[in-house]
Design a protein around this motif. Structure first.
Motif, PDB file in Angstrom:
ATOM      1  N   THR A  52      41.290  31.652  32.863  1.00 27.36           N
ATOM      2  CA  THR A  52      40.295  30.739  32.281  1.00 27.36           C
ATOM      3  C   THR A  52      38.911  31.298  32.572  1.00 27.36           C
ATOM      4  N   ARG A  53      38.593  31.438  33.867  1.00 25.57           N
ATOM      5  CA  ARG A  53      37.249  31.824  34.278  1.00 25.57           C
ATOM      6  C   ARG A  53      36.953  33.306  34.057  1.00 25.57           C
ATOM      7  N   THR A  54      37.891  34.161  34.436  1.00 25.44           N
ATOM      8  CA  THR A  54      37.570  35.590  34.391  1.00 25.44           C
ATOM      9  C   THR A  54      37.379  36.037  32.937  1.00 25.44           C
ATOM     10  N   ARG A  55      38.330  35.667  32.065  1.00 21.37           N
ATOM     11  CA  ARG A  55      38.188  36.076  30.671  1.00 21.37           C
ATOM     12  C   ARG A  55      36.999  35.364  30.026  1.00 21.37           C
ATOM     13  N   LEU A 102      40.723  44.677  31.940  1.00 22.89           N
ATOM     14  CA  LEU A 102      42.180  44.509  31.924  1.00 22.89           C
ATOM     15  C   LEU A 102      42.662  43.592  33.047  1.00 22.89           C
ATOM     16  N   ARG A 103      43.445  42.601  32.680  1.00 19.06           N
ATOM     17  CA  ARG A 103      44.197  41.825  33.685  1.00 19.06           C
ATOM     18  C   ARG A 103      45.672  42.071  33.392  1.00 19.06           C
ATOM     19  N   HIS A 104      46.410  42.415  34.453  1.00 21.27           N
ATOM     20  CA  HIS A 104      47.797  42.838  34.255  1.00 21.27           C
ATOM     21  C   HIS A 104      48.636  42.409  35.460  1.00 21.27           C
ATOM     22  N   GLU A 130      44.310  43.457  43.796  1.00 19.10           N
ATOM     23  CA  GLU A 130      42.859  43.262  43.964  1.00 19.10           C
ATOM     24  C   GLU A 130      42.267  42.483  42.796  1.00 19.10           C
ATOM     25  N   HIS A 131      41.115  41.912  43.028  1.00 16.64           N
ATOM     26  CA  HIS A 131      40.360  41.211  41.980  1.00 16.64           C
ATOM     27  C   HIS A 131      38.880  41.447  42.276  1.00 16.64           C
ATOM     28  N   PRO A 132      38.423  42.697  42.063  1.00 20.07           N
ATOM     29  CA  PRO A 132      37.095  43.062  42.566  1.00 20.07           C
ATOM     30  C   PRO A 132      35.927  42.331  41.912  1.00 20.07           C
ATOM     31  N   THR A 133      36.069  41.900  40.647  1.00 21.77           N
ATOM     32  CA  THR A 133      34.897  41.223  40.053  1.00 21.77           C
ATOM     33  C   THR A 133      34.766  39.799  40.591  1.00 21.77           C
ATOM     34  N   GLN A 134      35.895  39.194  41.004  1.00 24.08           N
ATOM     35  CA  GLN A 134      35.801  37.884  41.660  1.00 24.08           C
ATOM     36  C   GLN A 134      35.018  38.036  42.962  1.00 24.08           C
ATOM     37  N   THR A 135      35.246  39.156  43.635  1.00 23.63           N
ATOM     38  CA  THR A 135      34.523  39.394  44.887  1.00 23.63           C
ATOM     39  C   THR A 135      33.021  39.515  44.645  1.00 23.63           C
ATOM     40  N   LEU A 162      49.576  37.029  48.867  1.00 24.15           N
ATOM     41  CA  LEU A 162      49.689  37.448  47.472  1.00 24.15           C
ATOM     42  C   LEU A 162      48.415  37.208  46.670  1.00 24.15           C
ATOM     43  N   ASN A 163      47.387  36.670  47.320  1.00 18.04           N
ATOM     44  CA  ASN A 163      46.167  36.372  46.578  1.00 18.04           C
ATOM     45  C   ASN A 163      45.253  37.591  46.497  1.00 18.04           C
ATOM     46  N   ARG A 164      45.154  38.145  45.302  1.00 17.65           N
ATOM     47  CA  ARG A 164      44.381  39.389  45.112  1.00 17.65           C
ATOM     48  C   ARG A 164      42.896  39.189  45.386  1.00 17.65           C
ATOM     49  N   ALA A 165      42.372  37.997  45.032  1.00 14.86           N
ATOM     50  CA  ALA A 165      40.930  37.759  45.235  1.00 14.86           C
ATOM     51  C   ALA A 165      40.589  37.859  46.726  1.00 14.86           C
ATOM     52  N   THR A 277      42.189  28.985  48.921  1.00 16.40           N
ATOM     53  CA  THR A 277      42.893  29.682  47.836  1.00 16.40           C
ATOM     54  C   THR A 277      44.196  28.969  47.504  1.00 16.40           C
ATOM     55  N   ARG A 278      44.626  29.168  46.291  1.00 13.58           N
ATOM     56  CA  ARG A 278      45.851  28.555  45.768  1.00 13.58           C
ATOM     57  C   ARG A 278      47.074  29.352  46.212  1.00 13.58           C
ATOM     58  N   ARG A 279      48.171  28.681  46.436  1.00 19.33           N
ATOM     59  CA  ARG A 279      49.411  29.395  46.698  1.00 19.33           C
ATOM     60  C   ARG A 279      49.852  30.108  45.407  1.00 19.33           C
ATOM     61  N   GLN A 280      50.166  31.395  45.526  1.00 15.37           N
ATOM     62  CA  GLN A 280      50.462  32.219  44.344  1.00 15.37           C
ATOM     63  C   GLN A 280      51.972  32.185  44.023  1.00 15.37           C
ATOM     64  N   ARG A 281      52.421  31.012  43.652  1.00 12.43           N
ATOM     65  CA  ARG A 281      53.862  30.832  43.424  1.00 12.43           C
ATOM     66  C   ARG A 281      54.431  31.813  42.414  1.00 12.43           C
ATOM     67  N   HIS A 314      35.997  28.409  46.316  1.00 10.44           N
ATOM     68  CA  HIS A 314      37.390  28.550  45.854  1.00 10.44           C
ATOM     69  C   HIS A 314      37.309  29.370  44.569  1.00 10.44           C
ATOM     70  N   PRO A 315      38.165  30.408  44.407  1.00  9.61           N
ATOM     71  CA  PRO A 315      38.063  31.174  43.158  1.00  9.61           C
ATOM     72  C   PRO A 315      38.537  30.351  41.959  1.00  9.61           C
ATOM     73  N   LEU A 316      39.258  29.275  42.229  1.00  8.55           N
ATOM     74  CA  LEU A 316      39.844  28.392  41.218  1.00  8.55           C
ATOM     75  C   LEU A 316      40.887  29.170  40.395  1.00  8.55           C
ATOM     76  N   PRO A 317      41.899  28.582  39.849  1.00  6.41           N
ATOM     77  CA  PRO A 317      42.095  27.138  39.783  1.00  6.41           C
ATOM     78  C   PRO A 317      42.581  26.567  41.108  1.00  6.41           C
ATOM     79  N   ARG A 318      42.157  25.321  41.390  1.00  4.53           N
ATOM     80  CA  ARG A 318      42.691  24.673  42.591  1.00  4.53           C
ATOM     81  C   ARG A 318      43.926  23.878  42.169  1.00  4.53           C
TER      82      ARG A 318
HETATM   83  C1  NCD Z   1      42.161  33.925  40.729  1.00  2.00           C
HETATM   84  C2  NCD Z   1      43.106  34.969  40.140  1.00  2.00           C
HETATM   85  O1  NCD Z   1      43.438  34.947  38.959  1.00  2.00           O
HETATM   86  O2  NCD Z   1      43.488  35.825  40.927  1.00  2.00           O
HETATM   87  N1  NCD Z   1      41.503  33.178  39.745  1.00  2.00           N
HETATM   88  C3  NCD Z   1      40.344  33.668  39.171  1.00  2.00           C
HETATM   89  O3  NCD Z   1      40.322  34.739  38.606  1.00  2.00           O
HETATM   90  N2  NCD Z   1      39.228  32.953  39.316  1.00  2.00           N
HETATM   91  C4  NCD Z   1      42.793  33.072  41.765  1.00  2.00           C
HETATM   92  C5  NCD Z   1      44.073  32.348  41.441  1.00  2.00           C
HETATM   93  O4  NCD Z   1      44.637  32.460  40.364  1.00  2.00           O
HETATM   94  O5  NCD Z   1      44.532  31.632  42.339  1.00  2.00           O
END
Ligand code: NCD
Length: 486
Positions: A52-55, A102-104, A130-135, A162-165, A277-281, A314-318
């Motif tokens: 949602t947010r990154t794209r 790219l998100r993959h 990793e999620h470097p642009t979130q950083t 498992l949370n890349r951010a 951070t959210r649990r990355q189920r 929080h990087p969201l989504p919560r």
């Molecule tokens: C994060 C992601 O996709 O890694 N969300 C985001 O890009 N803002 C965190 C997440 O999904 O929990």
């Protein structure tokens, strides 16, 4: 690979990160500053995982700069569904746009993609890596809040495995002089390869921290949002680790230990940010029983002494990590943080495409990766691009020498890779024990080949005991320190 690609937070030097933050600040304050900067540019936006947010913020950023966007948001609607490789997709899209985001789902996918693209590639999240642009967005939020990064501290709470951010964030906090408290339910702690990178690349140790100040976070949390009702840290199985940005080499041993001891337990005067951070189920291999309580910020938690100065990020989504009532608290920052995604990504696009100039600073990239080796060794991480699509991955691995001990890691996912045999140069002797690799082996253009087994080395053209006319194989036992012909 295009040299401007940004696939890991460590692809930017400290001064480049500062450039992004400064330009983002200009764009955030003054809309006119960016008008027309992206005229004529086309951004490829390939999102093969939900976003949602990154794209949204990447595409908004490009459109606000005056550029255009073409996107794929569903593998099923592109040739990827027909079995097209990452490498081919990268080659094709390079002809259609000036940069690719790219998100993959595979770890290391963006780095592999970048090797075949001839336009800059930006990693918008590669599996659990990793999620470097979130950083960059997180750092910008902190900078806006406190006017600085150095000397701040942050508690990063939740699924650190498992949370890349979180991974990219911890690396950046260390680089910019921040301390981190890593607060995780049992089983959700930092993975070994991230801890290794903290130690080997940044030269700092992860220490046990005092979990007591964080117990309140577990009082109303639960993996499924159910009430945990416990503030006994053993009962909730809470792990707290502490990473100090202090480089132990810069301090005397005694001072460094004293500082670590003092800081391993939370201090009243800490300026502390709570980062949830959210649990990355979706990345869990097996659905694990949801019995272990999960951290949760509530108005009650924010009333605790330790957190009275804390802002909440929080990087969201919560899901349920931040109670809805906290939205009304003037210390909640997550919605603002999400909005900062636009100016930060505008700045990144402008700099990466050369529409704005990087400053001239000559600082180098972090890391002590001094060379790469090729050979018959393989990454064994099932989520890594190396395993998922070997044809899109190179067979080069990173070798670093930290305290003279060689470490071999996958260039895509950073996992340690086992290598037992090595050969110097094209026709050199195969040797046992990579501990014999020296600095001169990994410097310059010398080719180093690595093998997991002697059979692999022989299969690569080595003839054991071939004597003067051919390569020979030498066995050196590290234990006995003797050498004998195989
Ligand atoms: C994060 C992601 O996709 O890694 N969300 C985001 O890009 N803002 C965190 C997440 O999904 O929990």
């Amino acid at each position: 690979m295009h040299e401007a690609s940004f696939t890991s937070i460590d692809d930017l030097t400290d001064s480049q990160v500062k450039d992004v933050l400064e330009l983002a600040d200009e764009y955030e304050r003054n809309g006119a500053a960016y008008a027309g900067k992206g005229n004529g540019l086309i951004m490829g936006s390939i999102f093969l995982e939900p976003s949602t947010r990154t794209r949204g913020s990447f595409e908004s950023a490009m459109l606000r700069l005056g550029g255009n966007v073409i996107s794929v948001t569903d593998a099923a609607s592109s040739s990827i569904k027909k079995g097209e490789t990452l490498a081919d997709t990268a080659r094709i899209w390079s002809g259609y746009c000036d940069l690719i985001v790219l998100r993959h789902p595979w770890e290391g996918a963006a780095a592999a993609f970048a090797e075949f693209a001839d336009v800059p590639v930006i990693n918008a999240g590669d599996g659990g890596n990793e999620h470097p642009t979130q950083t960059l967005v997180d750092l910008f939020t902190l900078k806006k809040e406190y006017g600085k990064l150095d000397g701040l501290s942050m508690a990063i709470c939740g699924d650190l495995r498992l949370n890349r951010a979180v991974h990219s964030l911890i690396f950046a906090l260390l680089r910019f002089g921040m301390d981190s408290y890593l607060v995780a339910p049992k089983g959700f702690g930092l993975p070994d390869h991230v801890e290794n990178r903290i130690r080997r690349t940044y030269g700092v140790d992860v220490q046990a921290g005092d979990p007591a100040p964080f117990a309140s976070l577990f009082e109303s949390g639960g993996v499924d949002g159910k009430s945990g009702q416990s503030n006994d840290t053993e009962e909730v199985g809470l792990d707290a680790l502490y990473v100090t940005s202090t480089d132990s080499h810069q301090l005397t041993m005694e001072r460094s230990i004293r500082r670590a001891e003092r800081r391993a337990s939370l201090l009243d005067e800490d300026i502390l940010t709570l980062y949830l951070t959210r649990r990355q189920r979706e990345r869990e291999q097996v659905e694990e029983a949801g019995s272990s309580p999960y951290p949760r910020v509530t108005p009650d938690v924010l009333r605790r002494r330790a957190f009275r100065q804390a802002i909440v990020m929080h990087p969201l989504p919560r899901v349920d990590e931040v109670a809805q009532e906290v939205d009304e608290d003037d210390r909640s920052r997550y919605f603002q943080q999400a909005r900062y995604g636009v100016p930060v990504r505008q700045a990144l696009i402008a700099l990466i495409t050369g529409r704005k100039k990087w400053s001239e600073a000559a600082d180098s990239l972090p890391g002590k990766k001094v060379a790469s080796g090729v050979g018959e060794i393989a990454c064994s991480n099932a989520a890594c691009v190396f395993v998922r699509e070997p044809s899109s991955a190179s067979r080069e691995f990173f070798i670093d020498l930290v305290d003279k001990t060689p470490g071999v890691t996958c260039r895509y996912c950073g996992r340690e890779v086992s290598a037992a045999w090595f050969r110097r140069g094209e026709h050199g002797t195969v040797r046992r024990h990579i501990s014999k690799i020296t600095e001169s082996d990994v410097k310059g253009d010398k080719k180093l080949s690595l093998y997991s087994t002697l059979e692999d080395a022989i299969a690569d053209g080595l003839k054991p005991g071939a004597g003067r006319d051919g390569p020979s194989v030498e066995y050196i036992s590290g234990r006995e320190g003797v050498s004998s012909r195989a």
